[in-house]
Write an enzyme that holds these catalytic residues in place. Structure first.
Site, PDB file in Angstrom:
ATOM      1  N   SER A 224      -2.257  30.416  60.593  1.00 56.96           N
ATOM      2  CA  SER A 224      -0.927  31.024  60.741  1.00 56.96           C
ATOM      3  C   SER A 224      -0.505  31.701  59.434  1.00 56.96           C
ATOM      4  O   SER A 224      -1.131  32.663  59.014  1.00 56.96           O
ATOM      5  CB  SER A 224       0.077  29.959  61.198  1.00 56.96           C
ATOM      6  OG  SER A 224       1.277  30.537  61.638  1.00 56.96           O
TER       7      SER A 224
ATOM      8  N   ASP B 169      -1.769  33.463  72.233  1.00 56.36           N
ATOM      9  CA  ASP B 169      -0.895  32.965  71.162  1.00 56.36           C
ATOM     10  C   ASP B 169       0.574  33.198  71.528  1.00 56.36           C
ATOM     11  O   ASP B 169       1.000  34.324  71.751  1.00 56.36           O
ATOM     12  CB  ASP B 169      -1.231  33.679  69.850  1.00 56.36           C
ATOM     13  CG  ASP B 169      -0.614  33.000  68.634  1.00 56.36           C
ATOM     14  OD1 ASP B 169       0.503  32.463  68.754  1.00 56.36           O
ATOM     15  OD2 ASP B 169      -1.239  33.019  67.570  1.00 56.36           O
TER      16      ASP B 169
ATOM     17  N   HIS C  99      -1.275  29.219  69.980  1.00 59.02           N
ATOM     18  CA  HIS C  99      -1.280  29.259  68.515  1.00 59.02           C
ATOM     19  C   HIS C  99      -2.065  28.080  67.930  1.00 59.02           C
ATOM     20  O   HIS C  99      -2.747  28.211  66.924  1.00 59.02           O
ATOM     21  CB  HIS C  99       0.157  29.243  68.003  1.00 59.02           C
ATOM     22  CG  HIS C  99       0.291  29.557  66.552  1.00 59.02           C
ATOM     23  ND1 HIS C  99      -0.120  30.752  66.003  1.00 59.02           N
ATOM     24  CD2 HIS C  99       0.784  28.830  65.511  1.00 59.02           C
ATOM     25  CE1 HIS C  99       0.124  30.758  64.711  1.00 59.02           C
ATOM     26  NE2 HIS C  99       0.657  29.601  64.387  1.00 59.02           N
TER      27      HIS C  99
END
Length: 658
Positions: A519, A597, A631
């Site tokens: 991330s 995601d 994610h």
């Protein structure tokens, strides 16, 4: 009924901003509604009725008010059990997620089958970008657990939710109360007019209750990371318990300890006497985290006092402060373990704690707060990852060139022979308003050496050195904003980390360094490869690389692209692809991303576009898209494939450079 069939076409999807509309900035959300068919599917899968089960006869009946179906956002029961506080979706939006759809807030009477509408809230798509902003509509509805009558509390901004607007009578938020009324025996359900329960100079954060009827109210101010805690008495008397910056972990008083009330099942702050409450905290210190349990006494109207009842065992090495130890005394027995408070039992004397050390996994024990400290071990878990046996862990400290203190978890492989090894650096940058707070030690070097699926620690079992969670603070003190110097500060932090393990500890071969992150750590990795020659390889999982695609803010940045254009451009690794290609050493880049995601700003296209830029400049790179993954990856196949890709990508660094 079956789900709505997929149509050949839903026709044009139209959104409109009408003349004179209020400003409605919004973050870059994924998985939004796009057309009428999406609306139909949402209704189909989320419309439900509420059922009531008689626990004696097991007879099932529908709650009358829910017949025909509702799209529930939340349901909570009143302390007496007669009423329900129900929030249900009424209006859809294509620009914000479901939690901000229009909704009705109602009270349902389970005895009379009546209901009363407290508030009809429109789609909440007009919240300013600032983290000191909030909805201008009523929010945070909850029952008051300590009143005989059914009372609903809620919060409403007095400044319209905009921090740029002047407060009203010195207040930005206020908590209001409405009593739910009905005739004796039921019927004619109504709600009283709102009465102010408490006003707040800053923004409302949370409201909790004790098991003796007191309230603890918290407010915050994001721009300088400040918080206040207030104690509210039933008679309306109010006193401040503390005002502090939440970035300062060393001086954190902790949070009030709560547990489930036996009578009502509600989570309430434990208040052992009329003038005391418990506090539990991480116990951050220069020796690492040492969790604690305190008793806060507020008998005196002038000041509060705290007594330390329990604290994690003191490590063998390091200076101690008696005032911060249990009983105000330096412990006679010291051992290198990490202990944490799990819960306080109902006798207010017995506690459950966990204990672990570098080589022994977490196990659970019962002990007493009294001097006797009799202890019973209740679990005996074996080592779950034998391949990590022998891997050593250190909590290391070093400095950035500008004097900011930095830390990292340094892992050395089993039977390490002292020779420089390939090293994997893994991090996640964080913003601070205070340089001293940024340099505080976090974590504990005495925690069990283990690794979850996303951890880089697995590489220590392969003979690598690992610098996990190496500090990359981005500091903006006073009027300065952290992101205006983001690139310079992460370069300084990474340079300090590489110098520490290469030149000071001499455990790292500087020609065989790799860096990675997930991330925001992926975003960081792209910058470090674009602006330095420190690393021969990089791994970026589920990152964002073009900040113009998140124009209404990202991470802790609450300015828009148009307010901070230069910052957005500078912080976009995509823009620096050419510079990346011209580094003295061009690190190879592995990009991994979940195709589905859902995280704000990190949609899959970010990695696809960045990979296209790397390919345009001939930078050695690889893009891996994991099907159906979000994610955070979940499928066994995805996680194993991720591990395979990372291992193959770093394999070239395992042999010394000639």
């Amino acid at each position: 009924s079956s789900a709505p069939a997929e149509p050949a076409s839903t026709g044009p999807s139209v959104q409109e901003v009408t003349k004179g509309a209020r400003k409605a900035p919004g973050r870059t959300y994924q998985d939004l509604l796009r057309n009428v068919h999406d609306e139909d599917k949402l209704r189909h899968y989320t419309t439900t009725e509420l059922l009531c089960v008689d626990t004696t006869s097991l007879a099932v009946s529908s709650v009358v008010q829910s017949e025909g179906g509702k799209i529930f956002q939340s349901i909570s029961s009143s302390p007496c059990g007669r009423h329900l506080l129900v929030q249900s979706t009424t209006k859809f939006s294509y620009s914000v997620p479901i939690r901000r759809f229009g909704k009705d807030v109602e009270i349902w009477d389970l005895q009379s089958s009546e209901s009363v509408l407290l508030e009809s809230v429109p789609v909440d798509d007009e919240v300013p970008l600032s983290y000191d902003a909030c909805s201008r509509h009523p929010r945070s509805f909850k029952f008051h657990p300590g009143r005989d009558s059914t009372t609903v509390l809620y919060v409403k901004a007095r400044d319209g939710g905009d921090p740029e607007t002047d407060p009203v009578d010195g207040e930005r938020d206020a908590v209001y109360a409405r009593e739910i009324l009905s005739e004796k025996g039921g019927g004619n359900l109504t709600a009283s007019e709102p009465v102010k329960f408490a006003g707040l100079e800053w923004r409302y954060s949370r409201l909790d209750f004790t098991d003796r009827g007191l309230c603890v109210l918290e407010e915050y101010r994001w721009k300088d990371r400040m918080e206040r805690k207030w104690l509210l008495h039933p008679d309306g008397k109010r006193r401040m318990l503390w005002e502090r910056t939440w970035e300062d972990r060393y001086n954190s008083p902790g949070e009030f300890l709560s547990r489930r009330c036996r009578k009502t099942g509600r989570q309430l702050i434990v208040q052992p006497t009329e003038t005391s409450m418990y506090l539990e905290g991480a116990g951050a210190s220069e020796l690492g985290d040492r969790p604690f349990l305190d008793l806060l006494d507020f008998t005196s109207e002038e000041k509060t006092t705290t007594t330390r009842l329990w604290r994690c065992a003191a490590p063998v090495e390091g200076d101690l402060d008696a005032s911060k130890e249990a009983g105000g005394k330096i412990p006679t027995e010291r051992k290198d373990v990490y202990e944490d408070l799990i819960c306080l039992l109902y006798d207010n004397e017995t506690i459950m704690i966990s204990r672990e050390c570098k080589t022994t996994p977490r196990n659970y024990h019962l002990t007493k707060l009294s001097e006797s400290r009799d202890e019973v071990q209740i679990t005996s878990f074996e080592h779950p990852q034998p391949d990590l046996l022998g891997v050593t862990k250190e909590l290391v400290q070093y400095k950035r060139d500008d004097g900011v203190d930095l830390t990292a978890n340094l892992y050395l492989p089993s039977n390490y022979d002292g020779t420089p090894r390939p090293t994997l650096f893994w991090a996640y940058p964080r913003e601070f308003k205070n340089a001293k707070a940024a340099g505080q030690v976090k974590g504990s070097k005495h925690r069990f050496v283990s690794a979850h699926w996303a951890s880089p620690v697995h590489w220590a079992a392969k003979g690598w050195v690992v610098m996990d969670d190496f500090s990359l603070p981005v500091v903006g003190e006073g009027d300065a904003l952290p992101n205006d110097t983001f690139v310079e500060q992460i370069i300084a932090g990474a340079t300090a980390a590489v110098n520490y393990v290469s030149n000071e500890r001499k455990v790292t071969d500087p020609d065989r360094c790799a860096v990675g992150g997930h991330s925001y750590g992926s975003f960081m990795t792209a910058h470090l490869l674009s602006h330095t020659s420190l690393f021969a390889a990089g791994i970026g999982r589920s990152g964002a690389f073009n900040r113009t695609l998140t124009p209404m803010g990202f991470q802790s940045e609450d300015r828009s692209l148009w307010e901070a254009t230069d910052t957005y451009i500078t912080m976009s690794p995509l823009i620096h692809a050419e510079k990346y290609s011209k580094q003295d050493r061009v690190g190879r880049m592995l990009l991994i991303h979940g195709e589905a995601d859902e995280n704000s700003g990190t949609f899959c296209m970010q990695s696809e576009r960045y990979f296209a830029a790397l390919r345009a400049f001939g930078i050695e790179s690889r893009l891996v898209l994991l099907p159906l993954e979000r994610h955070s990856y979940r499928a066994r196949e995805s996680i194993l494939h991720m591990a395979h890709e990372m291992e193959e990508w770093l394999r070239v660094l395992e042999d010394p450079v000639e």
